[in-house]
Each structure stands twice: as C-alpha cells, then as structure tokens.
Design an enzyme around this catalytic site. Structure first.
Site, PDB file in Angstrom:
ATOM      1  N   MET A   1      -6.132 -42.170   0.340  1.00 37.66           N
ATOM      2  CA  MET A   1      -5.895 -43.601   0.544  1.00 37.66           C
ATOM      3  C   MET A   1      -6.485 -44.085   1.862  1.00 37.66           C
ATOM      4  O   MET A   1      -7.167 -45.073   1.925  1.00 37.66           O
ATOM      5  CB  MET A   1      -4.396 -43.864   0.550  1.00 37.66           C
ATOM      6  CG  MET A   1      -3.988 -45.270   0.886  1.00 37.66           C
ATOM      7  SD  MET A   1      -2.235 -45.528   0.615  1.00 37.66           S
ATOM      8  CE  MET A   1      -1.559 -44.279   1.678  1.00 37.66           C
ATOM      9  N   ASP A 333       0.490 -41.046  -3.326  1.00 42.74           N
ATOM     10  CA  ASP A 333      -0.952 -41.255  -3.195  1.00 42.74           C
ATOM     11  C   ASP A 333      -1.656 -39.955  -2.855  1.00 42.74           C
ATOM     12  O   ASP A 333      -1.064 -39.015  -2.333  1.00 42.74           O
ATOM     13  CB  ASP A 333      -1.230 -42.278  -2.092  1.00 42.74           C
ATOM     14  CG  ASP A 333      -0.797 -41.754  -0.727  1.00 42.74           C
ATOM     15  OD1 ASP A 333       0.392 -41.409  -0.593  1.00 42.74           O
ATOM     16  OD2 ASP A 333      -1.629 -41.681   0.187  1.00 42.74           O
ATOM     17  N   GLU A 334      -2.939 -39.918  -3.133  1.00 38.37           N
ATOM     18  CA  GLU A 334      -3.834 -38.835  -2.713  1.00 38.37           C
ATOM     19  C   GLU A 334      -3.268 -37.449  -2.986  1.00 38.37           C
ATOM     20  O   GLU A 334      -3.422 -36.533  -2.173  1.00 38.37           O
ATOM     21  CB  GLU A 334      -4.188 -38.999  -1.225  1.00 38.37           C
ATOM     22  CG  GLU A 334      -5.019 -40.242  -0.973  1.00 38.37           C
ATOM     23  CD  GLU A 334      -5.296 -40.499   0.499  1.00 38.37           C
ATOM     24  OE1 GLU A 334      -6.300 -41.169   0.790  1.00 38.37           O
ATOM     25  OE2 GLU A 334      -4.519 -40.064   1.361  1.00 38.37           O
ATOM     26  N   ALA A 335      -2.626 -37.274  -4.126  1.00 38.08           N
ATOM     27  CA  ALA A 335      -2.099 -35.954  -4.517  1.00 38.08           C
ATOM     28  C   ALA A 335      -3.228 -35.160  -5.174  1.00 38.08           C
ATOM     29  O   ALA A 335      -3.137 -34.760  -6.342  1.00 38.08           O
ATOM     30  CB  ALA A 335      -0.913 -36.129  -5.454  1.00 38.08           C
TER      31      ALA A 335
END
Length: 527
Positions: A1, A333-335
C-alpha cells in the site's frame, strides 16, 4: 500500500516537478502575490454551509462570560469549559463559565429541534448583545465553538462580527490516520495532533498501532508484543509503546473534543513485530528477527494454526475493551505472503472475532477481494493508476452495502512529498501539492467505477511514518494539506481553489500562534 510501485511513481512525477520549480533567473512562483483581504466570515475553514454577515457584532472583553444554559447539563458545561480554555490564552481574558441562559456573553444552547444542523452541526448568531451557539448535540456546540475561535483575532480581545452561520457536515466520517508503528510517537505528541485536528472539525483519529517495525500497545495476555516487539523502529531507533492507561487517557482526551479513536492491528501481513515476539505465531515455530527497514509484504501470520486465532481473539478483545468507539480496524493490506485462499479464510475468522467483541470491522480495500462481513467498512487507498479490476471489486462491495472511507494515496496520503524539494516523505504515489490534496470531489471520485456518493462514509488522510520521526516532521507533512481534508469532509462545496488558497493563507498566523510547523506552499499567498 505505502511502498509498492514507489519507483515507478517517482519516475512519473520527476519531470513535472522540475518544470514547476523556480527558474534559475528567480522568476516569481505562483502565490507570491499579496493575499486578499478577507472578511472574517470569508476566512472560515472549513467553509460553512451558510454564512451571512449582518449588523454590528459582539465585543468580547473583560466582562464576557460563557453561559451554558438554564439546565446546566454536565456535558454542555464541559464544552463551555473547554471553549473558555481555548479562548483564554489567545485573548488574555478571564472568560468565566456560568450556568444560566440570560444575559450578555457567549451562550451555549441545546435545541433538539434546531433546523438545518443535523447531529454535528450548529447555528451561530452574533449581535451587540452576545453570541448564541445552538446545536442539537454537545458535539455540535463544540464545532460551533471552533468556528467562534476563527472569528476572533489570533491574539488579544476582539469583536465577533455580526451575522449568522448555519452549518452541518457533508460526511459523517472525517478522519486522519497516524502511523505510530514505523516510528514511535508518544501519547502526548498525539494529543497535540488531536487538538490540531479537532479545531478544524475532524472527528476521527485512526491509529496504526502495529506493523513489521514495532508493536505500540500493551496487551496483558501477550506481554512480549510491547515489551520486545515495541523495542524497534525504522532505522534502528529505540521504539517504545503505550501502556493501557496511556491509551485510555488518549481516547478520553480525544472524546472530550468529539474525536473518535479507531485503533488498527494490521493482519495477516505487516506482523513481523509480533512474529519476532512469539515463536508460536510462526508456522515453523521459530521467532523472526526484529525489522527496521521499510519493505512490505514479507510477513504473515500462520493461517493454519489455531493458536493464531486465539492470539487475534485475545488481542482484539483487549483492544475492544479499551475503545468505546464502534470501529476496530484489522488492516488486511499488502498480505503478499499469504495465498489468496488463505487470506480469505483468515479474514473470515478475523472479522468474526471483531463482531463477537461488539465492534464493526474496518479494513483496507483489499478486503473486497475476499468476503467482507455484513456492515464491514472498506478504506480505499488506491490512486489514479490503480487497476480497473481492483476498483471494480471495491465498487461491487459498495453496491452490496459496504460503506467506503476514501483515502486516495495520490490525494490524501500526507507522507507523500509536496514536490521534488521536500526532504521527508515518499513519492511512490506521486507528489501531492496542496492543490492536489484539495481539488477533487469525494462524492464522484469512484463514480466511473460505479460507486455512488451514497456509499461514501467519508474521507481520511493517512500519515505513514517511514521517514517521519519528530513532531516537526509530522506537522510539516500534515499542514496545510490536512486543512483540505477537513474541508472535503465538512463543506458541501463546490470546490474553488482560487478562493480556498486565500482562506488557507488566512490560517497561517493561527498556525504560527499555535507553534505548528507547516509548509509554506508556493501557490498559497501567505501573509
């Protein structure tokens, strides 16, 4: 992100930034002209829904009192006491607070039938006999008081101009986010930011409490999260964490200013501080090293372990107990290290935990690619280059009834550089000058993707702290752009940059009087 596509974003904006810089010959930059002389009602920020200057005003002087109504309601009295405190320093006046509605002075009045003000709005009427602040709720009276502050001089006694304001917010959610995980900020520093936000009618503070670089809130059932996971930050500094009492005090302080705190525990990614603190949270049973860089997407909770869900239940349970507001933010987010199927399964269970503890889920908009729980709120951080498929998923969720908080990175990310010369901040979403942060319409922002204005709960300006380590850094990146956030959330519009920049310039002396560090944007005609 925050960091993906950073290099591409920087390359895209470099050329434009160079062309806007001052020429070698010293040509004047936009905004070098003298500021317009605005009447007090024209200077207000955020702009009220309706304002009319008329007749003589009320001189605030040594004999002025603040009257909190015949009922003497406790909460109205608190609003009056806080307003007196805010006015005493600049004015040098005693401004006692008294019960009773009769007599000259500044009068606070609750009226549940007041028209045109809604739950948070107000009416302000000023004439020779005094100033009347009317609202349906104490929150509305507080906002009226913040407007009154702007109608008085920056220093010394003065006169509230005669006239009337009827005002109410456009959006219910008007937020700012502060990341205290990348760099640790104390509760005292955050209280100062709350004061700065509240005076411009921002009503939500979203605290990003945990990330790869640090865990900033004490959890009794998992003490090493703070004691060990809190002992690092970007660049290798000492880190730190808040005790539960410090968090409670901050939440109470914000509530007195009608600011709700939304805490975030980011998951299933952005969890290296937790993985370093407890080996059992890792699939291989081995604790990770503490991390002080700024890369993203490399960490993940172990989705297949039942112990993981005991962890999130206990952590979110303690946080829910500390937080009276309705929302818990669970990131999402951003996993990038969590396979899509595992991500969806994990978020199903995490959302169930939030609901079981009596809260409403907020998550970054990646939750739209999984299964948002009924009523879950999605926070959109995309930008002009976000793929259409990603926007489409968000639109589908919005059409299914999920409210949206808009935080477009190339508009409202306060950690993006203003221009090529900005020393702090990043530029992966492009540069975000003051005009770009203001000159857009949240109601129509995702209309092309099929999102109606009715789906927009509000707006929020995040400030990530990979490069932000001091109070001065924080304020410089936030101001004056966070003023645009305040107006986008409160004022009905339409937007007019030429007029707005004059009002921003009028705030300069107030920011200086409060010792707020701010960026003197070249296209704003500062005094």
């Amino acid at each position: 992100m925050r960091v993906l596509r950073r290099t591409l974003g920087t390359l895209l904006v470099l050329g434009a930034a160079v062309s806007c810089a001052t020429s070698p010959g010293g040509d004047a930059r936009p905004g070098d002209e003298r500021p317009a002389v605005l009447a007090p009602y024209e200077q207000l920020l955020p702009a009220p829904a309706s304002a009319r200057a008329e007749g003589p005003g009320y001189a605030v002087g040594a004999g002025t009192v603040i009257r909190t109504g015949a009922s003497g309601a406790e909460e109205v009295r608190r609003v009056g006491e806080l307003l007196a405190q805010q006015l005493r320093g600049p004015s040098g006046l005693p401004l006692p607070v008294v019960d009773g509605a009769d007599g000259d002075g500044i009068r606070l009045r609750l009226d549940g039938a007041a028209e045109g003000v809604g739950a948070e709005g107000y009416r302000l009427e000023s004439g020779p006999g005094g100033v009347m602040l009317t609202a349906r709720t104490p929150a509305g009276l507080f906002h009226a008081g913040q407007t009154l502050r702007q109608l008085l001089p920056v220093a010394g006694p003065g006169t509230v101009p005669g006239g009337e304001i009827t005002d109410a917010p456009r959006f219910a959610y008007r937020g700012a986010m502060l990341d205290i995980a990348r760099h640790h900020f104390t509760a005292e520093q955050v209280r100062r930011y709350v004061d700065q936000l509240a005076q411009y009618k921002v009503n939500t503070l979203h605290l990003h409490l945990t990330d790869d670089q640090g865990w900033r809130i004490a959890i009794d059932s998992w003490p090493r999260l703070a004691e060990y996971g809190g002992g690092s930050e970007v660049g290798g500094g000492p880190g730190g964490y808040w005790t539960k009492d410090q968090y409670r005090d901050l939440v109470a302080y914000a509530a007195e200013r009608y600011v709700d705190v939304v805490p975030e525990i980011d998951m299933p990614g952005h969890v290296n501080a937790a993985l370093a603190s407890y080996a059992e949270l890792n699939c291989d049973g081995k604790a990770r090293e503490r991390y002080t860089g700024i890369k993203v997407g490399f960490s993940s909770l172990c989705v297949g372990k039942e112990r993981t869900y005991e962890f999130i239940d206990e952590v979110l349970g303690e946080l829910a107990e500390l937080t009276p507001g309705r929302y818990l933010h669970i990131g999402g987010d951003e996993a990038l290290s969590t396979p899509a199927a595992d991500y969806a399964a994990f978020m199903d269970r995490a959302q169930e935990v939030v609901g079981r503890h009596g809260k409403t889920v907020v998550a970054w908009h990646q939750l739209a690619t999984a299964r948002p729980a009924p009523g879950a709120v999605l926070q959109y951080w995309g930008h002009d280059r976000t793929p259409a498929a990603e926007k489409s998923a968000v639109a589908t969720a919005a059409k299914a009834g999920h409210p949206l908080i808009l935080s477009p990175a190339d508009r409202l990310y306060l950690d993006m550089k203003y221009d090529l010369t900005t020393k702090r901040g990043l530029a992966w979403a492009g540069f975000v000058p003051v005009r770009r942060a203001y000159d857009w319409n949240p109601g129509t922002y995702l209309a092309a993707a099929g999102v109606p204005e009715s789906a927009v709960l509000g707006v929020e300006a995040p400030l990530w702290t990979e490069t932000i380590a001091t109070r001065s850094d924080l304020e410089f990146m936030a101001f004056p752009r966070v003023l645009g956030l305040a107006e986008l959330g409160w004022s009905p519009g339409p937007r007019n940059w030429t007029e707005y920049r004059q009002r921003v310039a009028a705030q300069g002396p107030r920011l200086e009087a409060q010792d707020i560090t701010y960026y003197r944007a070249p296209d704003v005609p500062w005094p």
